[in-house]
Design a protein around this motif. Structure first.
Motif, PDB file in Angstrom:
ATOM      1  N   PHE A   1      83.465  81.392  37.909  1.00  0.00           N
ATOM      2  CA  PHE A   1      83.585  80.402  36.846  1.00  0.00           C
ATOM      3  C   PHE A   1      83.709  79.020  37.472  1.00  0.00           C
ATOM      4  CE2 PHE A   1      85.196  84.229  34.721  1.00  0.00           C
ATOM      5  CZ  PHE A   1      84.376  84.230  33.606  1.00  0.00           C
ATOM      6  N   ASP A   2      82.879  78.117  37.006  1.00  0.00           N
ATOM      7  CA  ASP A   2      82.940  76.749  37.503  1.00  0.00           C
ATOM      8  C   ASP A   2      83.044  75.866  36.271  1.00  0.00           C
ATOM      9  OD1 ASP A   2      82.666  74.367  38.813  1.00  0.00           O
ATOM     10  OD2 ASP A   2      80.488  74.521  39.034  1.00  0.00           O
ATOM     11  N   ALA A   3      84.258  75.623  35.846  1.00  0.00           N
ATOM     12  CA  ALA A   3      84.459  74.927  34.573  1.00  0.00           C
ATOM     13  C   ALA A   3      85.497  73.825  34.722  1.00  0.00           C
ATOM     14  CB  ALA A   3      84.880  75.927  33.498  1.00  0.00           C
ATOM     15  N   PRO A   4      85.153  72.748  35.441  1.00  0.00           N
ATOM     16  CA  PRO A   4      86.120  71.674  35.637  1.00  0.00           C
ATOM     17  C   PRO A   4      86.417  70.972  34.314  1.00  0.00           C
ATOM     18  CG  PRO A   4      83.943  70.989  36.378  1.00  0.00           C
ATOM     19  CD  PRO A   4      83.832  72.439  36.012  1.00  0.00           C
ATOM     20  N   PRO A   5      87.648  70.497  34.123  1.00  0.00           N
ATOM     21  CA  PRO A   5      87.960  69.736  32.904  1.00  0.00           C
ATOM     22  C   PRO A   5      87.026  68.535  32.805  1.00  0.00           C
ATOM     23  CG  PRO A   5      89.952  70.167  34.185  1.00  0.00           C
ATOM     24  CD  PRO A   5      88.798  70.582  35.030  1.00  0.00           C
ATOM     25  N   THR A   6      86.325  68.440  31.677  1.00  0.00           N
ATOM     26  CA  THR A   6      85.258  67.437  31.551  1.00  0.00           C
ATOM     27  C   THR A   6      85.359  66.706  30.222  1.00  0.00           C
ATOM     28  OG1 THR A   6      83.785  68.834  32.878  1.00  0.00           O
ATOM     29  CG2 THR A   6      82.723  67.163  31.516  1.00  0.00           C
ATOM     30  N   ILE A   7      85.049  65.435  30.264  1.00  0.00           N
ATOM     31  CA  ILE A   7      84.895  64.669  29.024  1.00  0.00           C
ATOM     32  C   ILE A   7      83.419  64.318  28.870  1.00  0.00           C
ATOM     33  CG2 ILE A   7      85.391  62.480  27.856  1.00  0.00           C
ATOM     34  CD1 ILE A   7      88.121  62.468  29.219  1.00  0.00           C
TER      35      ILE A   7
ATOM     36  N   VAL B   1      80.783  87.561  23.248  1.00  0.00           N
ATOM     37  CA  VAL B   1      81.116  86.180  23.603  1.00  0.00           C
ATOM     38  C   VAL B   1      80.677  85.871  25.034  1.00  0.00           C
ATOM     39  CG1 VAL B   1      83.007  84.539  23.940  1.00  0.00           C
ATOM     40  CG2 VAL B   1      83.052  86.134  22.006  1.00  0.00           C
ATOM     41  N   ASP B   2      80.000  84.741  25.206  1.00  0.00           N
ATOM     42  CA  ASP B   2      79.545  84.351  26.538  1.00  0.00           C
ATOM     43  C   ASP B   2      80.701  83.667  27.275  1.00  0.00           C
ATOM     44  OD1 ASP B   2      76.594  83.645  27.975  1.00  0.00           O
ATOM     45  OD2 ASP B   2      78.316  82.450  28.609  1.00  0.00           O
ATOM     46  N   GLN B   3      81.265  84.402  28.233  1.00  0.00           N
ATOM     47  CA  GLN B   3      82.479  83.894  28.886  1.00  0.00           C
ATOM     48  C   GLN B   3      82.230  82.611  29.661  1.00  0.00           C
ATOM     49  OE1 GLN B   3      84.647  86.914  31.106  1.00  0.00           O
ATOM     50  NE2 GLN B   3      83.446  88.441  29.996  1.00  0.00           N
ATOM     51  N   HIS B   4      81.040  82.493  30.243  1.00  0.00           N
ATOM     52  CA  HIS B   4      80.771  81.310  31.054  1.00  0.00           C
ATOM     53  C   HIS B   4      80.654  80.060  30.183  1.00  0.00           C
ATOM     54  CE1 HIS B   4      80.051  84.406  34.020  1.00  0.00           C
ATOM     55  NE2 HIS B   4      80.297  83.473  34.927  1.00  0.00           N
ATOM     56  N   TYR B   5      79.922  80.204  29.077  1.00  0.00           N
ATOM     57  CA  TYR B   5      79.824  79.075  28.152  1.00  0.00           C
ATOM     58  C   TYR B   5      81.215  78.744  27.611  1.00  0.00           C
ATOM     59  CZ  TYR B   5      78.565  76.195  24.129  1.00  0.00           C
ATOM     60  OH  TYR B   5      78.477  75.161  23.227  1.00  0.00           O
ATOM     61  N   ARG B   6      81.922  79.759  27.174  1.00  0.00           N
ATOM     62  CA  ARG B   6      83.222  79.562  26.518  1.00  0.00           C
ATOM     63  C   ARG B   6      84.210  78.851  27.440  1.00  0.00           C
ATOM     64  NH1 ARG B   6      83.475  78.562  21.559  1.00  0.00           N
ATOM     65  NH2 ARG B   6      85.063  77.164  22.322  1.00  0.00           N
ATOM     66  N   ARG B   7      84.225  79.296  28.710  1.00  0.00           N
ATOM     67  CA  ARG B   7      85.161  78.701  29.670  1.00  0.00           C
ATOM     68  C   ARG B   7      84.894  77.204  29.829  1.00  0.00           C
ATOM     69  NH1 ARG B   7      88.420  81.285  33.936  1.00  0.00           N
ATOM     70  NH2 ARG B   7      87.779  83.260  33.002  1.00  0.00           N
ATOM     71  N   ARG B   8      83.605  76.861  29.951  1.00  0.00           N
ATOM     72  CA  ARG B   8      83.272  75.435  30.074  1.00  0.00           C
ATOM     73  C   ARG B   8      83.608  74.675  28.803  1.00  0.00           C
ATOM     74  NH1 ARG B   8      79.435  74.233  34.269  1.00  0.00           N
ATOM     75  NH2 ARG B   8      78.756  76.150  35.268  1.00  0.00           N
ATOM     76  N   ARG B   9      83.259  75.271  27.671  1.00  0.00           N
ATOM     77  CA  ARG B   9      83.468  74.590  26.389  1.00  0.00           C
ATOM     78  C   ARG B   9      84.947  74.337  26.149  1.00  0.00           C
ATOM     79  NH1 ARG B   9      83.685  71.475  22.897  1.00  0.00           N
ATOM     80  NH2 ARG B   9      82.863  71.650  20.774  1.00  0.00           N
TER      81      ARG B   9
END
Ligand code: SF4
Ligand code: SF4
Ligand code: SF4
Ligand code: SF4
Ligand code: SF4
Lengths: 353, 263
Positions: free
Chosen positions: A81-87, A111-119
């Motif tokens: 998972f590569d989901a840095p806090p993003t604005i 549920v798509d975990q990769h999309y969800r984690r980033r979102r």
């Protein structure tokens, strides 16, 4: 929730301060167009921008993404998972509507975990469009020229200040921590209302019919002669889907190392317009011709997504029309089908209002 | 596991693809643990004739090439066309439209009949052309090719990936969709929007759209996709102001052999 006001200067300081906690991305100029990229400093802020080449979707669903790593010996599998806090800063409302659709698509069923984690790690700050972004856009016809509930904060440019519509608790907390704002006064509401009222006449309606008819129009257009015409012009280059904020097809590939002992699984954007897209095991291709693939694309945009997710698959951003070297556009396509069905005279090709 | 034996061969070419291989061996040294290289003129002196995988660089341009290619085909289980010259005929095939004498004159001017650097002094033009074929060809015009590594030069990552797939025993796959796909992934502003032209919509992706990324037109070194829409591409280029002659010369750089086959 509530309406606040932030000055242009405070906006710059807000970005600088948020960067201590978030990756801040926003529109940046490139060769006469814009692309979403890292906002490094307040000077990098270009909130008065025209359409970007590809949509900000790339931060939620990247062009290429590692899903997991595996070892072949002990069968060890580890998700990545590569989901840095993003604005996401400065999204136009069409892109906001597109994210609303992607949220539904990636969160329904499996549920798509990769999309969800980033979102879940992303805050969305959208901005009201006060003038058309390009001659290709048709957001007013698609009902996407004002915000939908997918934002955390929503800005409207009032000249020296922005109003900030607070859409979520996360957005409220972000403002409280990093921005100097004030509560909107009656006068601010008045100015906001004036700006909103004045913007609409600048945007043309480009569909010759009401968008609520679109799904039914597509349902009866399966055998239209138009598809053959589009198939002859289409280059099968995939640009229309690769720039589309609502397209989400992907391909999954495994890459192994030279010793064949370990590898990674990646997903890469795919396009229904490419020759190989609908080829399945055994080599059978169930959408062999460009005409069939064009039909598929437009049926998805105008009907299938509404059937499956209750939202139209096109938000009228016009990126595909801008990108298509063969001048195939949703506006011309939908209007031609409409006139075919109603027996009226078709508008000329390229039909910008 | 014994390491598969690999050999590299060069025909008419600039050796840039072999150089890219040498380069790849430095950036991906794991490759050297996975295969045993028995012949590679550009990088070693040994010439082993026992190999399973042959990478062939260069076009078939001399009479003697056909026999040499046939021998390679007989020995190797897998033959890979390495780079545009081997894959398409490429730059070498530009000469196919002209008589050989005219080509020599074009390249060497009126001095075409002699060459100071020639090892045998100054042989007559006709003698020197004896071994030259009137048309330069891709190697698949002579032998069956199992896999291609397109490009001028080849792409380093693709070379590593295709080699990995061969070692895995799977059919190597290189992209068969247009360059525009990778160009959009990179979020380039399309050259057509910037008043330039580009062959991307009919050319095979895989180079990461490197030329448009640096603001230059794709010249088609990776060759056309299998099902290009040439009619539509021609209208697009004509709309951008290219004449029929411009079109021909654009596609001639790497595609002369393929175009002449269509004519
Ligand atoms: S961008 Fe245009 S030419 Fe390319 S696949 Fe889409 S419709 Fe076809
Ligand atoms: S189909 Fe075209 S206009 Fe509609 S959302 Fe996609 S890119 Fe935008
Ligand atoms: S298409 Fe409409 S909503 Fe989207 S950026 Fe352009 S003007 Fe704004
Ligand atoms: S620059 Fe070339 S490769 Fe890139 S999108 Fe335009 S035509 Fe395609
Ligand atoms: S962009 Fe075109 S010319 Fe350049 S390397 Fe890629 S295929 Fe070759």
């Amino acid at each position: 929730m509530s309406l606040r006001v932030i000055s242009m200067d405070a906006m710059g300081r807000f970005v600088a301060s948020s960067r201590s906690e978030y990756r801040v991305v926003g529109p940046k100029p490139l060769h006469g167009q814009y692309i979403f990229g890292d906002v490094e400093s307040p000077d990098d802020l270009h909130l008065n921008y025209t359409q970007t080449v590809i949509p900000p979707k790339k931060y939620l669903f990247p062009q290429r993404e590692e899903l997991l790593r595996f070892k072949s010996g002990d069968g060890e599998i580890e998700p990545v998972f590569d989901a840095p806090p993003t604005i996401l800063l400065g999204l136009h409302t069409c892109d906001l509507h597109a994210i609303r659709l992607l949220d539904r698509v990636f969160s329904s069923g499996h549920v798509d975990q990769h999309y969800r984690r980033r979102r879940d790690n992303t805050l969305v700050i959208s901005i009201e469009c006060l003038r058309p972004c390009s001659r290709h856009s048709f957001c007013k016809s698609m009902g996407t020229l004002s915000a939908t509930d997918a934002f955390d904060l929503h800005l409207t440019d009032l000249g020296a200040e922005y109003t900030v519509d607070v859409g979520s608790e996360a957005g409220e907390a972000l403002l409280a921590k990093h921005a100097k704002t004030r509560r909107a006064t009656d006068d601010d509401y008045q100015r906001l209302n004036t700006a909103l009222a004045q913007k609409w006449p600048h945007f043309p309606y480009r569909l010759d019919f009401d968008v609520s008819e679109l799904p039914s129009l597509m349902r009866t257009s399966y055998n239209s002669p138009l598809w053959k015409d589009l198939g002859e012009r289409c280059l099968a280059c995939g640009s229309c889907t690769n720039v589309c904020p609502t397209c989400y097809c992907f391909n999954v590939q495994d890459e192994v190392d030279f010793a064949l002992s370990a590898g990674r699984r990646v997903r890469i954007w795919d396009s229904c317009q490419l020759d190989e897209f609908a080829t399945i095991a055994g080599g059978h291709n169930f959408r062999k011709t460009r005409a069939e693939r064009q039909r598929h694309r437009f049926l998805r945009k105008g009907q299938y997504q509404t059937d499956a997710f209750g939202l139209l698959g096109c938000v009228g951003c016009g990126r595909c029309a801008q990108a298509c070297l063969a001048h195939i556009t949703p506006v011309d396509t939908f209007n031609t089908l409409h006139h075919e069905r109603s027996g009226g005279a078709a508008r000329p090709k390229g039909g910008a209002a | 596991m014994s390491r598969p034996k690999v050999a590299f061969f060069d025909f008419t070419s600039c050796e840039g693809c072999q150089l890219t291989v040498v380069d790849t061996l430095q950036t991906h040294p794991e490759l050297l643990d996975a295969v045993e290289i028995v012949q590679f003129r550009e990088a070693m002196t040994e010439k082993g004739e026992d190999y399973q995988i042959a990478f062939v660089e260069g076009s078939c341009a001399r009479k003697s090439d056909e026999e040499r290619l046939a021998r390679i085909r007989q020995q190797a289980q897998i033959v890979v066309a390495l780079g545009a010259c081997a894959h398409l005929g490429g730059i070498n095939a530009i000469r196919n439209r002209l008589p050989l004498e005219a080509v020599v004159n074009c390249v060497y001017n009126e001095n075409g009949d002699w060459s100071e650097t020639h090892p045998y002094g100054r042989p007559r033009l006709s003698d020197r052309l004896i071994n030259v074929e009137p048309t330069a060809k891709p190697i698949e015009a002579i032998i069956t090719v199992d896999a291609i590594l397109p490009g001028c030069p080849i792409d380093r990552e693709e070379f590593a990936r295709v080699t990995r797939q061969l070692l895995q025993g799977s059919q190597p796959r290189v992209p068969d969709y247009p360059l525009c796909v990778e160009c959009k992934f990179k979020e380039n502003v399309c050259l057509f929007q910037r008043g330039q032209v580009c062959l991307g919509p009919v050319i095979r992706a895989g180079c990461g759209a490197i030329c448009p990324t640096y603001g230059e037109s794709c010249e088609g070194c990776r060759g056309p996709i299998s099902n290009p829409n040439m009619d539509s591409m021609q209208s697009v280029l004509a709309e951008a102001g290219l004449t029929a002659d411009d079109l021909l010369s654009r596609f001639s750089m790497f595609g002369t052999y393929q175009m002449m086959k269509l004519e």
